[in-house]
Write an enzyme that holds these catalytic residues in place. Structure first.
Site, short mmCIF file in Angstrom:
data_model
loop_
_atom_site.label_atom_id
_atom_site.label_comp_id
_atom_site.label_asym_id
_atom_site.label_seq_id
_atom_site.Cartn_x
_atom_site.Cartn_y
_atom_site.Cartn_z
N GLU A 135 -0.77 11.08 9.79
CA GLU A 135 -0.56 10.58 8.43
C GLU A 135 -1.64 11.07 7.45
O GLU A 135 -1.40 11.11 6.24
CB GLU A 135 -0.49 9.05 8.48
N THR A 189 2.20 10.71 -2.60
CA THR A 189 1.29 9.57 -2.43
C THR A 189 -0.08 9.91 -2.99
O THR A 189 -0.70 9.09 -3.68
CB THR A 189 1.20 9.20 -0.93
N1 HSE Z 1 -0.33 1.91 0.47
C1 HSE Z 1 -0.30 3.28 0.08
C2 HSE Z 1 -0.18 3.37 -1.44
C3 HSE Z 1 0.85 4.04 0.68
O1 HSE Z 1 0.48 2.52 -2.04
O2 HSE Z 1 -0.73 4.31 -2.00
C4 HSE Z 1 0.66 4.46 2.11
O3 HSE Z 1 -0.52 4.17 2.74
#
Ligand code: HSE
Length: 314
Positions: A135, A189
């Site tokens: 990931e 992301t």
């Molecule tokens: N929690 C993360 C975010 C996505 O909202 O950027 C994946 O880890």
């Protein structure tokens, strides 16, 4: 040489990260949507990705640049088995860059495929660090287990720490359903994180921590009303809403249709709502879908439940 039909196939579910009030720490697994990885032995030594489908050419075949490949490779390294000849096939069965944990599902399926092919040298839970290693490619740094943990273990998970992994599985309330919408847009992301401010005003920190605590209490108490009150995000959602077309009308439509809460799924652009039963979840999906349809935004929409099993051999 073993034949492909003596290999194994793993399914890893999609997931919703953050679950409104738990940025980087809450996640839930989505039933019926996810990725598959097939692994089988081949003669030529080394790990190789031999086929990728459903990715529209967007994913690399190079093992260390592919989330499933890197997770698989890290596990083989740990086991001292990198010389084994293993072929991987990746079947993407969900949108990429959607906020539905696509890279996490691939990484989880990659690590689990190796573990199963090698007759389970590790317990399922011990695959977390290897899936997390995969990931990192999507995040561009230390990954958060909010998608990895539910995709691997199923249910709703709370990540107290990603490194080293310290993950708790929370109870669910029977009846809880999800309405999920994924637009034909991609938000990386990395980019959705780069717009976030490092500073959180103290009053928002207090409100957010109270909601996260109440969310956990609501699950243990099986209390839909407390769950409804806790499903508010004062910190992240206001900063990311502009990345999602029609976000506020969509949310308003979901809440008016009876949803317990509605927010961005992970880093977006997918959005989700939680409802107390499947009938409400259907109405919520229709109401949200209408907003995007009227605005001319192509999207996929689902009503589903929380996947309680996580990654599994098919
Ligand atoms: N929690 C993360 C975010 C996505 O909202 O950027 C994946 O880890």
């Amino acid at each position: 040489m073993q034949k492909k039909n003596s290999g194994i196939k793993i399914f890893a579910p999609a997931s919703v990260g953050n679950v409104v009030c738990g940025f980087d720490v809450l996640g839930l697994a989505v039933k019926g949507v996810g990725d598959e990885v097939i692994a089988y032995f081949k003669e030529k030594p080394g790990l190789e990705i031999v086929h990728i489908s459903g990715a529209k050419g967007k994913l690399p075949y190079e093992v260390k640049k592919n989330t499933a490949g890197l997770a698989a490779w890290r596990l083989l390294e740990y086991l001292g088995k990198t010389e084994l000849g293993i072929a991987l096939e990746l079947r993407k069965k969900m949108p990429i860059g959607s906020g539905l944990g696509s890279s996490a599902a691939s990484a989880v399926a990659g690590a689990m495929a190796i573990n199963e092919l090698l007759k389970r040298p590790l317990e399922k839970r011990d695959l977390l660090p290897f899936a997390l290693a995969g990931e990192t490619l999507a995040i561009g740094g230390q990954a958060h287990a909010d998608n990895i943990a539910p995709s691997l273990l199923g249910g709703i998970t709370l990540v107290r720490s990603s490194n080293p992994p310290d993950v708790q599985r929370l109870p669910i309330i029977p009846g809880l359903h999800l309405s999920l919408l994924s637009p034909e847009l991609q938000v990386l992301t990395k980019e959705a994180r780069s717009i976030l401010s490092d500073a959180v005003p103290l009053k928002d920190f207090v409100r957010q921590s109270a909601n996260l605590g109440a969310f956990v209490a609501a699950l243990y108490r099986q209390d839909f009303q407390l769950l409804r009150r806790s499903l508010e995000d004062f910190v992240i959602e206001p900063q990311r809403a502009s990345l999602i077309p029609q976000f506020y009308p969509l949310k308003e439509a979901a809440l008016e249709a009876g949803a317990l809460g509605c927010s961005i799924s992970g880093a977006g652009p997918a959005v989700f709502a939680l409802s107390a039963n499947s009938l409400v979840a259907e109405e919520v999906k229709e109401a949200m879908s209408e907003i995007w349809t009227r605005a001319g935004i192509d999207h996929q929409a689902w009503v589903t439940e929380i996947d309680m099993e996580g990654a599994k051999k098919m």
